[in-house]
Motif scaffolding. Sequence first.
Motif, PDB file in Angstrom:
ATOM      1  N   ILE A   1     -65.960 124.673 -82.575  1.00  0.00           N
ATOM      2  CA  ILE A   1     -67.045 123.696 -82.475  1.00  0.00           C
ATOM      3  C   ILE A   1     -67.993 124.089 -81.344  1.00  0.00           C
ATOM      4  O   ILE A   1     -69.224 124.036 -81.497  1.00  0.00           O
ATOM      5  N   LYS A   2     -67.447 124.504 -80.206  1.00  0.00           N
ATOM      6  CA  LYS A   2     -68.283 124.885 -79.073  1.00  0.00           C
ATOM      7  C   LYS A   2     -69.047 126.175 -79.350  1.00  0.00           C
ATOM      8  O   LYS A   2     -70.202 126.328 -78.936  1.00  0.00           O
TER       9      LYS A   2
ATOM     10  N   PHE B   1     -73.146 117.301 -80.219  1.00  0.00           N
ATOM     11  CA  PHE B   1     -71.800 117.014 -80.704  1.00  0.00           C
ATOM     12  C   PHE B   1     -70.709 117.640 -79.852  1.00  0.00           C
ATOM     13  O   PHE B   1     -69.545 117.215 -79.909  1.00  0.00           O
ATOM     14  N   VAL B   2     -71.028 118.634 -79.029  1.00  0.00           N
ATOM     15  CA  VAL B   2     -70.002 119.231 -78.184  1.00  0.00           C
ATOM     16  C   VAL B   2     -69.483 118.223 -77.159  1.00  0.00           C
ATOM     17  O   VAL B   2     -68.333 118.286 -76.719  1.00  0.00           O
ATOM     18  N   ARG B   3     -70.318 117.256 -76.795  1.00  0.00           N
ATOM     19  CA  ARG B   3     -69.894 116.219 -75.849  1.00  0.00           C
ATOM     20  C   ARG B   3     -68.836 115.303 -76.479  1.00  0.00           C
ATOM     21  O   ARG B   3     -67.890 114.876 -75.816  1.00  0.00           O
ATOM     22  N   TYR B   4     -69.010 114.999 -77.771  1.00  0.00           N
ATOM     23  CA  TYR B   4     -68.000 114.183 -78.453  1.00  0.00           C
ATOM     24  C   TYR B   4     -66.656 114.915 -78.478  1.00  0.00           C
ATOM     25  O   TYR B   4     -65.600 114.298 -78.307  1.00  0.00           O
TER      26      TYR B   4
ATOM     27  N   VAL C   1     -61.383 106.910 -79.766  1.00  0.00           N
ATOM     28  CA  VAL C   1     -60.977 108.136 -80.461  1.00  0.00           C
ATOM     29  C   VAL C   1     -61.585 108.207 -81.851  1.00  0.00           C
ATOM     30  O   VAL C   1     -62.114 109.247 -82.268  1.00  0.00           O
ATOM     31  N   VAL C   2     -61.497 107.109 -82.588  1.00  0.00           N
ATOM     32  CA  VAL C   2     -61.996 107.108 -83.963  1.00  0.00           C
ATOM     33  C   VAL C   2     -63.496 107.371 -83.991  1.00  0.00           C
ATOM     34  O   VAL C   2     -63.997 108.127 -84.833  1.00  0.00           O
ATOM     35  N   HIS C   3     -64.214 106.746 -83.059  1.00  0.00           N
ATOM     36  CA  HIS C   3     -65.664 106.968 -82.996  1.00  0.00           C
ATOM     37  C   HIS C   3     -65.970 108.447 -82.755  1.00  0.00           C
ATOM     38  O   HIS C   3     -66.865 109.022 -83.390  1.00  0.00           O
ATOM     39  N   HIS C   4     -65.225 109.076 -81.847  1.00  0.00           N
ATOM     40  CA  HIS C   4     -65.456 110.496 -81.569  1.00  0.00           C
ATOM     41  C   HIS C   4     -65.136 111.354 -82.794  1.00  0.00           C
ATOM     42  O   HIS C   4     -65.875 112.299 -83.112  1.00  0.00           O
ATOM     43  N   LEU C   5     -64.039 111.045 -83.481  1.00  0.00           N
ATOM     44  CA  LEU C   5     -63.663 111.817 -84.670  1.00  0.00           C
ATOM     45  C   LEU C   5     -64.752 111.738 -85.739  1.00  0.00           C
ATOM     46  O   LEU C   5     -65.143 112.756 -86.317  1.00  0.00           O
ATOM     47  N   VAL C   6     -65.230 110.528 -85.987  1.00  0.00           N
ATOM     48  CA  VAL C   6     -66.260 110.346 -87.013  1.00  0.00           C
ATOM     49  C   VAL C   6     -67.566 111.010 -86.582  1.00  0.00           C
ATOM     50  O   VAL C   6     -68.260 111.623 -87.408  1.00  0.00           O
ATOM     51  N   SER C   7     -67.904 110.912 -85.300  1.00  0.00           N
ATOM     52  CA  SER C   7     -69.139 111.535 -84.810  1.00  0.00           C
ATOM     53  C   SER C   7     -69.076 113.049 -84.942  1.00  0.00           C
ATOM     54  O   SER C   7     -70.066 113.694 -85.324  1.00  0.00           O
ATOM     55  N   ILE C   8     -67.926 113.630 -84.636  1.00  0.00           N
ATOM     56  CA  ILE C   8     -67.766 115.086 -84.779  1.00  0.00           C
ATOM     57  C   ILE C   8     -67.886 115.480 -86.248  1.00  0.00           C
ATOM     58  O   ILE C   8     -68.579 116.452 -86.585  1.00  0.00           O
TER      59      ILE C   8
END
Length: 967
Positions: free
Chosen positions: A697-698, A415-418, A429-436
């Motif tokens: 997060i990291k 998840f750090v990559r997202y 952007v939305v995909h990354h937000l939801v994935s995080i």
Amino acid sequence: MFVRQGKKAISNYAIARKVRLISISSRIFQSQLQETSNTNEPFDWDRGARTNKTNLSPLYASMKRLMDQNPGCVSLIQVGSFYELYFDQAEIYGPKLGLKVATRKTSNHCIPMAGFPLSQLRKFVEVLVQEHNVNVAIVDQNSSKDKTIHNLIHRKISRIISPGTLIDESFLNFDKNNYLVAISFPPNMERLPPDPDMPVGLAWIDVSIGESLVQQTTLGDLVSDLSRIQPSEILISKTLQSSNLHTGKWYAPLQDLRRYFIRYHTIKYTDLKLQFKASVQATRKALEEFTPREEAAMNMILSYVSVNLPEANFSLELPTQYMNSDCLQMDARTRDALELTERAIGGRSSTIGTLLSTIKRTTTASGTRLLIQWIKSPVLDINEIERRQQYVEMFLYNPYLTTQTRHHLNAIGDFVRYAQRLSMGTGDVVHHLVSIADSLNKLEAFETFLKEEYDRNPEQLNVLRDFLKELYIPKDIANEVYETIYVEKPVDIEEEEIVMSELQQSESAETEGSITISDSGIANEPPVPVNLDLESVPERADSKDAYSNSFLAKYRIKEEDRLMPQFAFTINRNYNPELSQLHSELDLLETRESELIAKVKEDIHAIDPKIEVVKKETYGRYENILLISGKQKSIGQAYKILEHDIREHKKKSLIFKSNDWRALQHLIREKRDSITVIEQQIIEELKSKVIDQIPSIKAASKLVDFLDVTSSFSVLAKENHWVKPTLTTYPILAIENGRHVVVESSLQQSGTNFTPNNSTVGQNGKLWVISGPNMGGKSTYLRQNALMVILAQIGSYVPASSATIGIVDKIFTRIGASDDLFNDLSTFMVEMIETSNILQKATSQSLAIVDEIGRGTSGKEGIAIAYATLVELLRTNKCRTLFATHFGIELESMLKENGIDQSDVRYFRTRVLHNANPDNEFESPLIIDHALEEGISERSHALEIARMAGFPKSALDVAKRALDAMS
């Protein structure tokens, strides 16, 4: 007077001659221009002065200007739905990419060009970057935001892709770090004699995950440090480009730079330190601890990334200072010889058969990256090693904890990559937000599991106490993402059937038709949730309509959803009153639209029920129309009814777009645009909040990676019956039944057992001289001890029955016999470089493994070199040494003759058993046992080994007679 007139005459002659030459040059230039236009030969497009006849058109002049702004890059310029190459770049790289090179003719020129569709960008970028080692400038086109200006296109550099600045390219290996390294040499250092102790700054970052480090090293250690980092790209100051450091003329070891992708860069000083995701005070405090060379290297790397990613707001961690004194050091040749993370196969690098591939049991890509870092940099701190061992032991003796931990980690993912992609603005952007948010929720579930396990057995899992205290998960931001963004959840089939059964039970007997659950609901409303609580469904009403309306109001299930085109929004419709009001107004408009469609269908179906009426968002040059299609006769009759509302009439189709329909579509578009504007504002605010949490997060990701690696060590230990080594500061290497981790794994696959061996170096002498035939296992024994040390100092268990290992500060190897054609070094020169490196740098805490020194030259001189090396290691370096040789008898004799103290020397040999029937050509004359025993091998058994390798009998007879003659 005469002199003046003479000078004037000469001057006039010179002027006339210049004019004549210019005239001739002009005619030649025009001739060349005409020839170039006719023959399509390469042309120098940089012509200097231009005229109306020679000038490029505005379009191609702008293309040339974009290319000139990025020297050293292949420019891929977007033109409509294609990326295109022009001029010389088209002629050079078009064929290499398998593209047809065409020409674009203008009034003056025939310009070479090649192109490919936008969808194939990643494919061709990979070829250019990975295979042809060039940087790629992506030039995207942007239409004017001013809607009153048509066909005005602006092009600009959106990104420069280089091997060290990959973010989310499909060819990026997520299991390993992709490091970009900057090297900062002292000013004017090339004018001075090379000094191995000269300070050199290193900075390296992985842009794709935001990791950054700095180090001050020395000129002498630079090559070793680069081999540890394994960068994809190296930056050096532009001022040193003419020095050609990679040739090795100034300092020979720097010729190793030729192995890497090198770029020369001029630092552009801006406020680059704002790219660190930390407070100004924290950044300033961190940078105060940097040396001038470290700070210069970091400035160079930040400048280069800001140039290559001009629109990216990337987030970097504060740089970590790497200290060689904290880690076990190995030079480049040692890493290659031990095949830690790569090995050379047929001229190519591969991970197959390496230490990494053999011990890798990690479940996440980020965990694998951490494992690689540990392998490259084993630690010297016994406390840290024992801390890692405690986690390995905890997992080893708690199988359920291990299984569940690995299950949770696998679900969490990288998840750090997202987070980094979100920060840099790449992808959706939305995909990354939801994935995080999804990963954080799963991480929270994992935390809950660990807490429950710890509470159940705190004594046995006591190491988790500190881990759980340190683990911080920004749960609030995950909840806010889910509260803000509509996330469509899959409908559970069984629960859907229950809901439908409830609906059907409420229907009266005379009900016709049924209510259909939409796949996605209207707009962005969620379908029936997966975990639908039936108690939350409204109480059954007496009337079917009352129940149905109540249910549908909650879950937005409408029969007409199947008929209407779905328009999905991103933000939950009830996020705020303004958005809710807009959605309600849009619902009314869409209801009117449905009614209008139904009216058109009713009129048309009176003519022919088989006529289709479908709404089309785009259809040719039309937008938002109703397409009516059917048989020619039926369409003709329909046209008569709808004549005043038809925009286009064909034999089998009509385009319906009445005034009422146009007005309605205009209102719907306005509402949708208003919703979209508000959604963009909400998404940007949410994105900023998540980016603020990236440091947390990291930090959580690093803790998770630690569990991934340590739990993988427990799996490895259980699979292979490894033991926990004891670490000490005393320089010993006491190993019982030690095995070579890679060779044993290979033998197990073929159903063969590995022959273990003991080691008591440090307890029973510090220098072991090992002799025996080729294929006897000498090199394997040497390597297995070095790998045992590395495994122990990364916190892993080791392949042995028991092991006590004194901390090793440096490992040196002199193994194998091969030349280095790349650096123009003979086999013997390679031997001498590696041996001299050992003699110059090994300390009493080091481990040296030396294999057959002196074999690259004549027999007597080879023995002399081997003897000198042995004495130097014994007297000066005094390090733990495993010294394999075929000169065992000769070396022992020379040591005795010269009165060298041999109290720290021990002699061992690999055991060889002789066949009872040596003359049988179908049986091997020797049985190589691979076991180590005390003594010196009197023979190398070269002829027997040659026979086993298939040497012709006639050749063996000749060799035997020659050997007898020399004896």
